[in-house]
Design a protein around this motif. Structure first.
Motif, PDB file in Angstrom:
ATOM      1  N   GLY A  84      69.121  48.779  42.884  1.00 39.85           N
ATOM      2  CA  GLY A  84      67.822  49.302  43.315  1.00 39.85           C
ATOM      3  C   GLY A  84      66.790  48.191  43.343  1.00 39.85           C
ATOM      4  O   GLY A  84      67.052  47.057  42.904  1.00 39.85           O
ATOM      5  N   HIS A  85      65.628  48.550  43.822  1.00 44.74           N
ATOM      6  CA  HIS A  85      64.546  47.566  43.968  1.00 44.74           C
ATOM      7  C   HIS A  85      64.242  46.885  42.631  1.00 44.74           C
ATOM      8  O   HIS A  85      64.172  47.527  41.587  1.00 44.74           O
ATOM      9  N   LEU A  86      64.055  45.582  42.678  1.00 41.86           N
ATOM     10  CA  LEU A  86      63.791  44.804  41.462  1.00 41.86           C
ATOM     11  C   LEU A  86      62.401  44.187  41.560  1.00 41.86           C
ATOM     12  O   LEU A  86      62.098  43.470  42.512  1.00 41.86           O
ATOM     13  N   GLN A  87      61.564  44.486  40.549  1.00 39.74           N
ATOM     14  CA  GLN A  87      60.234  43.873  40.517  1.00 39.74           C
ATOM     15  C   GLN A  87      60.317  42.555  39.775  1.00 39.74           C
ATOM     16  O   GLN A  87      61.132  42.390  38.865  1.00 39.74           O
ATOM     17  N   ARG A  88      59.408  41.649  40.146  1.00 38.38           N
ATOM     18  CA  ARG A  88      59.514  40.298  39.581  1.00 38.38           C
ATOM     19  C   ARG A  88      59.358  40.278  38.063  1.00 38.38           C
ATOM     20  O   ARG A  88      59.956  39.451  37.388  1.00 38.38           O
ATOM     21  N   ASN A  89      58.565  41.224  37.525  1.00 36.26           N
ATOM     22  CA  ASN A  89      58.378  41.201  36.059  1.00 36.26           C
ATOM     23  C   ASN A  89      59.608  41.696  35.293  1.00 36.26           C
ATOM     24  O   ASN A  89      59.622  41.675  34.074  1.00 36.26           O
ATOM     25  N   LYS A  90      60.642  42.132  36.016  1.00 34.00           N
ATOM     26  CA  LYS A  90      61.860  42.584  35.328  1.00 34.00           C
ATOM     27  C   LYS A  90      63.037  41.646  35.575  1.00 34.00           C
ATOM     28  O   LYS A  90      64.175  41.927  35.195  1.00 34.00           O
ATOM     29  N   ASP A  92      63.739  38.522  34.363  1.00 30.20           N
ATOM     30  CA  ASP A  92      64.322  37.762  33.248  1.00 30.20           C
ATOM     31  C   ASP A  92      65.496  38.501  32.626  1.00 30.20           C
ATOM     32  O   ASP A  92      66.577  37.949  32.455  1.00 30.20           O
ATOM     33  N   ARG A  93      65.244  39.751  32.284  1.00 27.73           N
ATOM     34  CA  ARG A  93      66.268  40.511  31.573  1.00 27.73           C
ATOM     35  C   ARG A  93      67.375  40.981  32.519  1.00 27.73           C
ATOM     36  O   ARG A  93      68.547  41.046  32.126  1.00 27.73           O
ATOM     37  N   THR A  94      67.009  41.296  33.740  1.00 26.99           N
ATOM     38  CA  THR A  94      67.997  41.868  34.662  1.00 26.99           C
ATOM     39  C   THR A  94      69.046  40.834  35.073  1.00 26.99           C
ATOM     40  O   THR A  94      70.232  41.160  35.181  1.00 26.99           O
ATOM     41  N   ILE A  95      68.640  39.594  35.280  1.00 30.17           N
ATOM     42  CA  ILE A  95      69.662  38.604  35.695  1.00 30.17           C
ATOM     43  C   ILE A  95      70.611  38.266  34.549  1.00 30.17           C
ATOM     44  O   ILE A  95      71.739  37.852  34.781  1.00 30.17           O
ATOM     45  N   LYS A  96      70.158  38.496  33.329  1.00 28.69           N
ATOM     46  CA  LYS A  96      71.076  38.287  32.193  1.00 28.69           C
ATOM     47  C   LYS A  96      72.064  39.436  32.058  1.00 28.69           C
ATOM     48  O   LYS A  96      73.150  39.282  31.517  1.00 28.69           O
ATOM     49  N   THR A  97      71.644  40.601  32.520  1.00 26.43           N
ATOM     50  CA  THR A  97      72.414  41.821  32.306  1.00 26.43           C
ATOM     51  C   THR A  97      73.389  42.112  33.437  1.00 26.43           C
ATOM     52  O   THR A  97      74.513  42.553  33.203  1.00 26.43           O
ATOM     53  N   ALA A  98      72.949  41.894  34.659  1.00 30.40           N
ATOM     54  CA  ALA A  98      73.769  42.254  35.822  1.00 30.40           C
ATOM     55  C   ALA A  98      74.589  41.063  36.290  1.00 30.40           C
ATOM     56  O   ALA A  98      74.103  39.937  36.323  1.00 30.40           O
ATOM     57  N   SER A  99      75.835  41.329  36.683  1.00 37.09           N
ATOM     58  CA  SER A  99      76.677  40.275  37.262  1.00 37.09           C
ATOM     59  C   SER A  99      76.235  39.953  38.671  1.00 37.09           C
ATOM     60  O   SER A  99      76.439  38.845  39.155  1.00 37.09           O
ATOM     61  N   LEU A 100      75.683  40.963  39.347  1.00 40.93           N
ATOM     62  CA  LEU A 100      75.270  40.767  40.737  1.00 40.93           C
ATOM     63  C   LEU A 100      74.026  41.603  41.010  1.00 40.93           C
ATOM     64  O   LEU A 100      73.994  42.794  40.706  1.00 40.93           O
ATOM     65  N   ILE A 101      73.010  40.963  41.580  1.00 41.38           N
ATOM     66  CA  ILE A 101      71.798  41.670  42.016  1.00 41.38           C
ATOM     67  C   ILE A 101      71.945  41.899  43.522  1.00 41.38           C
ATOM     68  O   ILE A 101      71.973  40.928  44.285  1.00 41.38           O
ATOM     69  N   LEU A 127      72.767  39.196  46.271  1.00 41.62           N
ATOM     70  CA  LEU A 127      72.942  39.543  47.683  1.00 41.62           C
ATOM     71  C   LEU A 127      71.541  39.663  48.274  1.00 41.62           C
ATOM     72  O   LEU A 127      70.598  40.049  47.578  1.00 41.62           O
ATOM     73  N   LEU A 128      71.411  39.355  49.533  1.00 40.99           N
ATOM     74  CA  LEU A 128      70.139  39.520  50.222  1.00 40.99           C
ATOM     75  C   LEU A 128      70.142  40.876  50.916  1.00 40.99           C
ATOM     76  O   LEU A 128      71.048  41.189  51.689  1.00 40.99           O
ATOM     77  N   GLU A 129      69.127  41.686  50.589  1.00 38.20           N
ATOM     78  CA  GLU A 129      69.056  43.028  51.175  1.00 38.20           C
ATOM     79  C   GLU A 129      68.355  42.954  52.528  1.00 38.20           C
ATOM     80  O   GLU A 129      67.281  42.377  52.653  1.00 38.20           O
ATOM     81  N   VAL A 130      68.981  43.562  53.512  1.00 37.25           N
ATOM     82  CA  VAL A 130      68.430  43.555  54.868  1.00 37.25           C
ATOM     83  C   VAL A 130      68.065  44.983  55.258  1.00 37.25           C
ATOM     84  O   VAL A 130      68.850  45.910  55.058  1.00 37.25           O
ATOM     85  N   LEU A 156      67.209  26.262  46.244  1.00 32.46           N
ATOM     86  CA  LEU A 156      67.218  27.082  45.030  1.00 32.46           C
ATOM     87  C   LEU A 156      68.531  26.865  44.279  1.00 32.46           C
ATOM     88  O   LEU A 156      69.523  27.545  44.520  1.00 32.46           O
ATOM     89  N   ALA A 157      68.486  25.909  43.344  1.00 30.48           N
ATOM     90  CA  ALA A 157      69.721  25.478  42.697  1.00 30.48           C
ATOM     91  C   ALA A 157      70.268  26.518  41.722  1.00 30.48           C
ATOM     92  O   ALA A 157      71.445  26.467  41.362  1.00 30.48           O
ATOM     93  N   SER A 158      69.437  27.444  41.280  1.00 34.84           N
ATOM     94  CA  SER A 158      69.880  28.384  40.239  1.00 34.84           C
ATOM     95  C   SER A 158      70.163  29.787  40.769  1.00 34.84           C
ATOM     96  O   SER A 158      70.285  30.745  40.005  1.00 34.84           O
ATOM     97  N   VAL A 159      70.237  29.905  42.093  1.00 34.31           N
ATOM     98  CA  VAL A 159      70.609  31.171  42.722  1.00 34.31           C
ATOM     99  C   VAL A 159      71.806  30.929  43.621  1.00 34.31           C
ATOM    100  O   VAL A 159      71.847  29.943  44.346  1.00 34.31           O
ATOM    101  N   ARG A 160      72.754  31.795  43.531  1.00 31.02           N
ATOM    102  CA  ARG A 160      73.875  31.717  44.468  1.00 31.02           C
ATOM    103  C   ARG A 160      73.927  33.018  45.275  1.00 31.02           C
ATOM    104  O   ARG A 160      74.172  34.087  44.715  1.00 31.02           O
ATOM    105  N   ALA A 161      73.680  32.910  46.573  1.00 30.61           N
ATOM    106  CA  ALA A 161      73.739  34.101  47.440  1.00 30.61           C
ATOM    107  C   ALA A 161      75.179  34.291  47.882  1.00 30.61           C
ATOM    108  O   ALA A 161      75.800  33.391  48.440  1.00 30.61           O
TER     109      ALA A 161
END
Ligand code: PLP
Length: 234
Positions: A84-90, A92-101, A127-130, A156-161
């Motif tokens: 689901g939609h991810l807000q920027r203030n969430k 930090d925790r979400t990228i630690k928790t989810a294997s894939l956004i 993944l990039l949402e279109v 963006l060295a710390s993101v893998r799409a």
């Protein structure tokens, strides 16, 4: 009355069978398709039954719910998906928790994920949402903005799409859904050729309970199925 585990097991087997059928019709290997069981409708105890039945990829829409269920099921070998939609203030925790956004829908969110991942010494898989249907109520990059978004990934060295995600038009039948999914695959193919060997957009996250077979016909590698897995539970 069958017990809850039996109901969930039966539902899961039906969905898996329909995945196999759709893949066979399309001449694809069903092992190319990952089923993400969407747990947003049920509590952690019920989600646990789905893992017990054999589904180890679970998806949640709301980050807080993702965090809560992850903690309650931390004893299980689950790969969690933020769908689901991810807000920027969430972030930090979400990228630690989810294997894939699945739902990176703006350059600003992509940048926020990159800096958060860098701070946490990790690489975030996304993944990039279109917004493939053009529905105004939907999130996602406009298809025309995708070439720029993909061009930015190099910085963006710390993101893998890993690929693209979309939902079919809310209004429309199976044929409309199928056209939407075909369009996402074509867009992916165009973007992939512009990327050449600088990354792979192999994943296509598309298809839900009502249209996952159409999505598989058009190349889905990840289907996100909720309701069909919870039928018959009170
Ligand atoms: C809820 C949800 C699903 C699952 O939908 P069902 O129709 O219940 O299978 C899939 N993807 C997203 C993004 C969702 O929010």
């Amino acid at each position: 009355m069958p017990d809850r585990l039996s109901i969930v097991r039966r539902n899961l087997h039906r969905v898996q069978q329909r995945i196999v059928e759709a893949a066979a019709k399309a001449g694809r290997d069903p092992a190319e398709v990952t089923l993400v069981g969407v747990t947003k409708y049920v509590d952690a105890a019920t989600a646990r039954l789905l893992v017990k039945a054999g589904c180890q990829d679970l998806g949640e829409s709301r980050p807080q719910e993702l965090w809560a269920k992850t903690e309650m099921l931390s004893d299980l070998p689950v790969r969690w998906h933020q769908i689901g939609h991810l807000q920027r203030n969430k972030v930090d925790r979400t990228i630690k928790t989810a294997s894939l956004i699945h739902t990176v829908d703006s350059g600003r969110l992509l940048a926020a994920i990159n800096s958060s991942a860098a701070r946490q010494s990790m690489v975030a898989e996304v993944l990039l949402e279109v917004n493939i249907s053009g529905d105004e109520s939907k999130h996602g990059f406009a298809p025309d903005d995708m070439p720029d978004a993909v061009a930015n990934l190099g910085d963006l060295a710390s993101v893998r799409a890993r690929g693209l995600m979309a939902m079919a038009a809310r209004e429309g039948d199976a044929e409309v859904a199928r056209r939407n999914f075909a369009r996402l695959r074509e867009l992916r193919d165009e973007l992939q050729s512009s990327l050449s060997d600088r990354g792979s957009l192999a994943e296509l996250s598309m298809g839900m309970s009502g249209d996952f077979q159409e999505a598989i016909t058009e190349g889905a590698t990840i289907v996100r199925v909720g309701s069909a897995l919870w039928e018959g539970l009170d």
